[in-house]
Design a protein around this motif. Structure first.
Motif, PDB file in Angstrom:
ATOM      1  N   ALA A  18      22.545  44.214 -58.147  1.00  0.00           N
ATOM      2  CA  ALA A  18      21.482  44.299 -57.146  1.00  0.00           C
ATOM      3  C   ALA A  18      21.933  45.190 -55.992  1.00  0.00           C
ATOM      4  N   CYS A  19      21.005  45.991 -55.490  1.00  0.00           N
ATOM      5  CA  CYS A  19      21.377  46.843 -54.365  1.00  0.00           C
ATOM      6  C   CYS A  19      21.360  45.991 -53.099  1.00  0.00           C
ATOM      7  N   PRO A  33      21.710  40.546 -50.747  1.00  0.00           N
ATOM      8  CA  PRO A  33      20.589  39.645 -51.007  1.00  0.00           C
ATOM      9  C   PRO A  33      21.006  38.184 -50.865  1.00  0.00           C
ATOM     10  N   GLY A  34      20.176  37.405 -50.198  1.00  0.00           N
ATOM     11  CA  GLY A  34      20.435  35.980 -50.071  1.00  0.00           C
ATOM     12  C   GLY A  34      21.262  35.591 -48.864  1.00  0.00           C
ATOM     13  N   LEU A  67      13.060  48.143 -39.474  1.00  0.00           N
ATOM     14  CA  LEU A  67      11.694  47.905 -39.946  1.00  0.00           C
ATOM     15  C   LEU A  67      10.862  49.181 -39.988  1.00  0.00           C
ATOM     16  N   LEU A 113      16.321  47.265 -49.223  1.00  0.00           N
ATOM     17  CA  LEU A 113      16.111  46.948 -50.634  1.00  0.00           C
ATOM     18  C   LEU A 113      16.119  48.217 -51.477  1.00  0.00           C
ATOM     19  N   VAL A 126       7.677  47.788 -46.559  1.00  0.00           N
ATOM     20  CA  VAL A 126       6.516  47.237 -45.864  1.00  0.00           C
ATOM     21  C   VAL A 126       5.282  47.334 -46.750  1.00  0.00           C
ATOM     22  N   TYR A 178       4.939  47.301 -49.896  1.00  0.00           N
ATOM     23  CA  TYR A 178       4.898  46.355 -51.001  1.00  0.00           C
ATOM     24  C   TYR A 178       5.135  44.915 -50.549  1.00  0.00           C
ATOM     25  N   GLY A 179       5.109  44.692 -49.241  1.00  0.00           N
ATOM     26  CA  GLY A 179       5.266  43.337 -48.739  1.00  0.00           C
ATOM     27  C   GLY A 179       6.624  42.736 -49.035  1.00  0.00           C
ATOM     28  N   ARG A 180       7.662  43.579 -49.149  1.00  0.00           N
ATOM     29  CA  ARG A 180       8.985  43.051 -49.482  1.00  0.00           C
ATOM     30  C   ARG A 180       9.785  42.691 -48.240  1.00  0.00           C
ATOM     31  N   PRO A 197       8.234  37.622 -48.608  1.00  0.00           N
ATOM     32  CA  PRO A 197       9.131  38.781 -48.563  1.00  0.00           C
ATOM     33  C   PRO A 197      10.525  38.476 -49.084  1.00  0.00           C
ATOM     34  N   ASP A 198      11.185  39.516 -49.564  1.00  0.00           N
ATOM     35  CA  ASP A 198      12.579  39.370 -49.980  1.00  0.00           C
ATOM     36  C   ASP A 198      13.497  39.368 -48.764  1.00  0.00           C
TER      37      ASP A 198
END
Lengths: 267, 319
Positions: B4-5, B32-33, B54, B67, B75, B77-79, B150-151
């Motif tokens: 994962a990036c 991530p996480g 942002l 991401l 933004v 794609y609502g991620r 969102p992620d």
């Protein structure tokens, strides 16, 4: 990327995520916008109530008077005030952009997929619905108070008053993108009233002094007023009238577009 | 996980406003996480960094990857979603209308009722936003941020101006949400918030990362514990020679010993000297914070710089 892991957030990004259709422009947005407007007492007062009250105050005493072509003066006043109501309505709807910028809503929107063009389209659509309501209400008050006109005159005058108010939706957007301000209509209200006077919406332009009469023809309300009353008075729609309407639409729309681009490019 | 990036990747980020440099060569990678606190005093460049992260501000130099793409893509794609400090709400809409309106801007969202419940404002659905308290408005912003699922969730000083209860309610909502795998980045100048809610703390000062590590690591940066005792006529040099002792300070009858091995110092004091009233205190996050973020004006700069460099280097290498 797609098969590496089911639980990493980067892996969930694929199929079920998509940007909105039409850049986020939707009936749902329009509906909520309308509810906002209806909740705003000041807008309702200036766009719906005041023109109707003006009509009853200044129109009714002239009941029985007629225009040169035999139609009622009452109808002349009604159409003029419908134009006035519609222009205040569309200007304030466009100028709402300034309020939303002042509140930081525009910034919030930049964190959503809503396209700036869809945002403007929503504002214009809201303005036009509001403008239509202003025209319909003024006409209803007129009809109740005794205005009698052939159907095609109602229709054409109404359409002209309504569609002509597009000029002022553009003006509203121009003001809205000039700068953030919470109460821009406090300033624009008197300006619009002044323009309406020069546009012959409160009194015929012919009652103004000669110099002002000439000047009046170059102000943005005059053309729309002439256009909307043409079906009623039978006056020809001259090149001057058309040039006035189209010219001011172009000036306001281009000005608004320019400021809009400046606003969306600034990151 | 390795494929994962990074959720957030900031490289050599710089931003000036006129003569003021807000962000000065900031590097940061968030995986991530992770739940990361972006901690620093006012004016450290936290908000400017978040704006660039942002896509609300353009860096003068450096690169932002969110991401694996640009902020604008994330933004669209609502991620990514954000809870900003203030503003951004229409006072003449109700809470539920605000959520419905915002939902209509996205291609796909969580249900309106669900985000209201998760943000703890389901009972306020019909209240006008203008009539909501600051804390309630902030939970509304949080509800809006939950909409696209969102992620990456970014919170810019989300509890500024809230009272204690408001802050607690807000963090309860955030914690209740804590979707496994969601990356959370929050800026704050409240140490206790960073301590309580973050896995990792990034300390920023004058637009740069001055320390980066787990909460425990950051606390350790403040170098061990303080042993305090009443010991008239203490042998300062002898105490300083004990293993692990950094400094010895004598204040009248009291002696203050900063040490990495408080047990050894305590044993020595109690068995070999006449020391009494012995106290051992751990230096808390606040001490670390103050030590690392103190303004580097001329009088303190030379002594604090080496410690800070070491602090930055060690945890980053280990992360």
């Amino acid at each position: 990327m797609t098969t590496s892991s089911l639980t990493t957030p980067t892996g969930t990004a694929t199929a079920d995520r998509r940007p909105p259709a039409l850049g986020g422009f939707s009936p749902a947005v329009l509906l909520i916008e309308m509810r906002r407007v209806l909740r705003n007492r000041r807008t309702l007062l200036f766009t719906m109530v005041m023109p109707a009250v003006f009509f009853l105050l200044f129109g009714l005493p002239q009941r029985g008077e007629t225009l040169p072509n035999g139609r009622q003066v009452l109808a002349w006043i009604m159409v003029s005030l419908a134009v006035y109501g519609a222009m205040v309505a569309t200007t304030s709807a466009g100028a709402a952009v300034a309020t939303e910028r002042a509140l930081g809503w525009s910034r919030q929107l930049r964190l959503t997929p809503l396209r700036p063009a869809a945002y403007v389209a929503t504002k214009v659509a809201t303005a036009m619905v509001l403008g239509l309501a202003a025209v319909v209400i003024e006409f209803a008050v007129g009809a109740t108070a005794g205005v009698r006109l052939p159907a095609h005159v109602w229709l054409l005058a109404g359409l002209a008053a309504w569609l002509g108010s597009l000029v002022f939706a553009a003006l509203g957007l121009l003001i809205g993108y000039l700068g953030p301000a919470e109460n821009v209509m406090q300033f624009m209200g008197p300006v619009l009233a002044l323009l309406a006077m020069f546009g012959g919406l409160f009194l015929p332009v012919e009652t103004l002094p000669d110099v002002l009469q000439r000047l009046a023809q170059f102000t943005p309300v005059w053309g729309v007023g002439q256009l909307a009353r043409a079906p009623l008075t039978g006056d020809p729609v001259t090149l001057g009238v058309l040039a006035n309407v189209l010219g001011w639409t172009a000036v306001f729309a281009l000005g608004a577009a320019r400021l809009f681009r400046r606003d969306t490019q600034r990151v | 996980m390795t494929s994962a990036c990074p959720a957030v990747e900031l490289r050599g980020l710089r931003k000036s406003f006129g003569a003021v440099t807000a962000v000065d060569g900031l590097d940061l990678t968030i995986h991530p996480g992770e739940v990361v606190a972006f901690l620093g005093p006012n004016g450290a460049g936290k908000t400017t960094t978040i704006d660039m992260l942002l896509g609300l501000a353009r860096p003068d130099a450096g690169e932002v990857r969110l991401l694996g793409g640009t902020p604008a893509e994330a933004v669209r794609y609502g991620r990514v979603a954000a809870v900003m400090q203030s503003g951004g709400l229409l006072k003449d809409l109700t809470v539920a209308e605000t959520v419905r309106l915002t939902a209509s801007f996205f291609g796909r969202t969580r249900p309106v009722a669900e985000v209201l419940t998760r943000a703890g404002i389901a009972d306020l659905a019909d209240r006008l936003v203008g009539k909501c308290s600051g804390g309630q408005q902030q939970r509304l912003r949080f509800a809006l941020a939950l909409l696209p699922d969102p992620d990456v969730m970014v919170l810019d000083e989300p509890t500024t101006g809230m009272d204690v209860e408001g802050r607690r309610d807000f963090w309860q909502a955030i914690r209740a949400d804590a979707r496994s795998g969601r990356t959370v980045v929050f800026a704050t100048h409240y140490l206790d918030e960073a301590d309580a809610y973050a896995d990792r703390i990034v300390l920023v000062r004058q637009g740069r990362v001055v320390a980066d590590g787990t909460t425990a690591e950051i606390k350790n940066l403040a170098a061990g514990r303080i042993v305090r005792a009443t010991l008239p006529g203490a042998d300062q040099a002898g105490l300083a020679a004990l293993p692990g002792v950094d400094t010895v300070e004598v204040r009248g009858d009291a002696v203050l010993i900063r040490t990495g091995d408080s047990d050894a110092v305590a044993r020595h004091l109690l068995t070999r000297t006449a020391a009494r009233d012995l106290e051992i205190t751990s230096r808390n996050l606040e001490d670390a914070f103050l030590a690392l973020t103190a303004d580097a004006s001329a009088d303190v700069a030379p002594t604090t710089v080496p410690a800070r460099v070491a602090a930055t280097a060690a945890p980053t290498a280990g992360a």
